[in-house]
Structures are given as C-alpha cells and as structure tokens.
Design a protein around this motif. Structure first.
Motif, short mmCIF file in Angstrom:
data_model
loop_
_atom_site.label_atom_id
_atom_site.label_comp_id
_atom_site.label_asym_id
_atom_site.label_seq_id
_atom_site.Cartn_x
_atom_site.Cartn_y
_atom_site.Cartn_z
N GLU A 83 0.99 -0.98 0.11
CA GLU A 83 -0.12 -0.01 -0.11
C GLU A 83 0.90 1.21 0.16
OE1 GLU A 83 -3.16 0.45 -0.18
OE2 GLU A 83 -3.53 -1.63 -0.39
N GLY A 84 1.97 1.31 0.69
CA GLY A 84 2.87 2.43 0.50
C GLY A 84 3.52 2.50 -0.60
N GLU A 85 3.72 1.62 -1.30
CA GLU A 85 4.38 1.56 -3.01
C GLU A 85 3.14 2.15 -3.61
OE1 GLU A 85 6.06 -1.93 -4.03
OE2 GLU A 85 7.68 -1.82 -2.57
N LYS A 86 2.07 1.76 -3.44
CA LYS A 86 1.09 2.20 -4.46
C LYS A 86 0.77 3.70 -3.94
CE LYS A 86 -1.49 -1.97 -4.98
NZ LYS A 86 -2.97 -2.94 -4.70
N LYS A 87 0.89 4.07 -2.68
CA LYS A 87 0.69 5.52 -2.60
C LYS A 87 1.74 6.38 -3.16
CE LYS A 87 -0.25 8.50 1.75
NZ LYS A 87 -0.44 8.37 3.01
N ASP A 88 2.95 5.85 -2.98
CA ASP A 88 4.02 6.67 -3.57
C ASP A 88 3.84 6.66 -5.04
OD1 ASP A 88 5.22 6.96 -1.18
OD2 ASP A 88 6.61 5.26 -1.38
N LYS A 89 3.41 5.63 -5.76
CA LYS A 89 3.32 5.76 -7.25
C LYS A 89 2.04 6.72 -7.64
CE LYS A 89 5.24 1.26 -8.10
NZ LYS A 89 4.68 -0.06 -8.75
N MET A 90 0.97 6.66 -6.71
CA MET A 90 -0.18 7.57 -6.90
C MET A 90 0.36 8.94 -6.86
SD MET A 90 -3.39 7.76 -8.11
CE MET A 90 -3.75 6.02 -7.89
N GLN A 91 0.96 9.22 -5.82
CA GLN A 91 1.32 10.61 -5.73
C GLN A 91 2.26 11.05 -6.72
OE1 GLN A 91 3.50 11.39 -1.87
NE2 GLN A 91 1.69 10.18 -0.62
N LYS A 92 3.37 10.22 -7.40
CA LYS A 92 3.96 10.73 -8.56
C LYS A 92 3.09 10.84 -9.75
CE LYS A 92 8.11 8.31 -6.83
NZ LYS A 92 9.19 7.25 -7.12
#
Length: 234
Positions: free
Chosen positions: A158-167
């Motif tokens: 979920e942390g990785e998905k959140k980072d990708k979404m932010q980018k």
C-alpha cells in the motif's frame, strides 16, 4: 486423581485394630481383588518421586504407574494423527485463513481468523477427549505468522502504491496542492473549500482549429510542451 487413595498410616493402624479385635479404620474388603500400588504422593518431598506431566507440575510417580496400568487394562491409549492427516488439516486451515485475508477487510479478517483458531481448538480438544491427537501448535504458529506477514506485506504494498499515485497525480497538480491532498485527504469533500486565490486564464490562439487537424497524442504533446514552458514563467 481418579484412583482411590489410602494413607499408609491408616493401613498400619487398621492392621493393629484387627489384631486387637477392634473395628478397623479401613475395611479390608476395600482391597479385595484389587491391584494396589505402594508409593509416596506428591507431598512426600523426601521421596523425590515427582515428575512433571501435562496434568501437574509435581505428579507423583505412583499415580503415573497406576494410570499406565489402568490404560492397559481398559485399552485406552492416545493415537496420533499421521503426517498426511496433519498436512491436510494444516493446508485447509491455512487456505481458509488466506482466503479470509484476501477478500475480507482487515479488522473483520483478524476477527474471523481468531474465531477460526478457536473453532480448531475446540476440534482439537474434542479429539483429545476421544484419545486422538491432531497437530495444534504447528497450525497455531503458522496461522499467526501468515496473518502477521500478510498484513506487513500489504502495508508495504500500500505504501508503494501510495508513492506511485502521488508521483502520477503530481504530474497534474502542483507540489503544494499535492502535499495538501495527501495530508488532508480525508477532509476533501465535493463541497470544496473557501479560500483567497489568484487565477490566470490563458487561451492558445486558434487552438480549436489546430487540434482538429492533429491526433490526440499530438495534441497532448503540444500541451505538455506549452505547459512546461509557461509554468515557470507564471
């Protein structure tokens, strides 16, 4: 304990009373046609005949001998499940737990997994009561590790998905707006928010005519090039 107990002093006293023609403390018929074990109980510290068992920490050795004979006479023995049975049971429990984790919200999933272990514990105790032993500790440990690693894995994913979404969203929003969305995401509503702002409207001359003669990709590239140039100036 389930076996009848008689104090050694009562036996000796009864023997003297019988010889003296008195009524004995212990009726001699109590021992008729019986198998008698002589030994010290757990409180007889000086004999040091104490063994730690699942029943008691200080289990008198004489009771263990009596229980062994009792099991032999009644043909009452514990039977362990074979490896195949334990593997099948463990696989079923783990599969059920895995499906719960995959398709049920976290709080509900943890509750259901806890209930699953309770149900399995009841099944285990039922089998123990019927002299059949299935593996419980291994299933319990695997279940705990599965739940723990599953949610730790989900946390990092979920942390990785959140980072990708932010980018990804950061390509369409400014950095300060993006930070505000991430920080106050739960407070964002369709009603919007009142604020003081300065707005600049810019039109690209003959954009409609230009875009009609270009493909969607070319229009997107044109706009990206334009925004890349104009944004720092603004």
């Amino acid at each position: 304990y389930s076996h009848k107990e008689c104090s050694a002093i009562d036996v000796l006293l009864s023997s003297r009373e019988i010889k003296a023609g008195k009524t004995p403390t212990l009726d001699p018929d109590l021992f008729r046609d019986k198998i008698v074990f002589v030994g010290g109980n757990a409180s007889a510290q000086s004999l040091k005949d104490k063994i730690s068992t699942p029943v008691s920490k200080d289990h008198a050795g004489v009771y263990i001998q009596a229980t062994a004979l009792n099991n032999y006479l009644e043909n009452s023995f514990m039977t362990k499940a074979n490896i195949s049975t334990n593997i099948i049971i463990t696989a079923i429990i783990i599969l059920a737990s895995f499906l719960i984790i995959c398709f049920v919200p976290p709080v509900t999933a943890i509750t259901l997994n806890f209930m699953l272990l309770i149900i399995y514990a009841c099944i285990y105790l039922f089998n123990i009561d019927h002299n059949f032993i299935i593996n419980y500790i291994t299933v319990l440990l695997i279940e705990i590790l599965l739940v723990a690693f599953s949610y730790i894995y989900q946390f990092f994913i979920e942390g990785e998905k959140k980072d990708k979404m932010q980018k990804a969203v950061g390509k369409y929003l400014s950095a300060d707006v993006m930070q505000r969305v991430v920080k106050d995401g739960d407070e964002i509503t369709l009603g919007g928010k009142k604020t003081d702002a300065t707005i600049m409207f810019i039109d690209i001359r003959r954009f409609t005519t230009i875009s009609e003669n270009m493909s969607a990709d070319d229009v997107s590239n044109l706009l990206n090039e334009y925004f890349t140039t104009i944004y720092p100036i603004i």
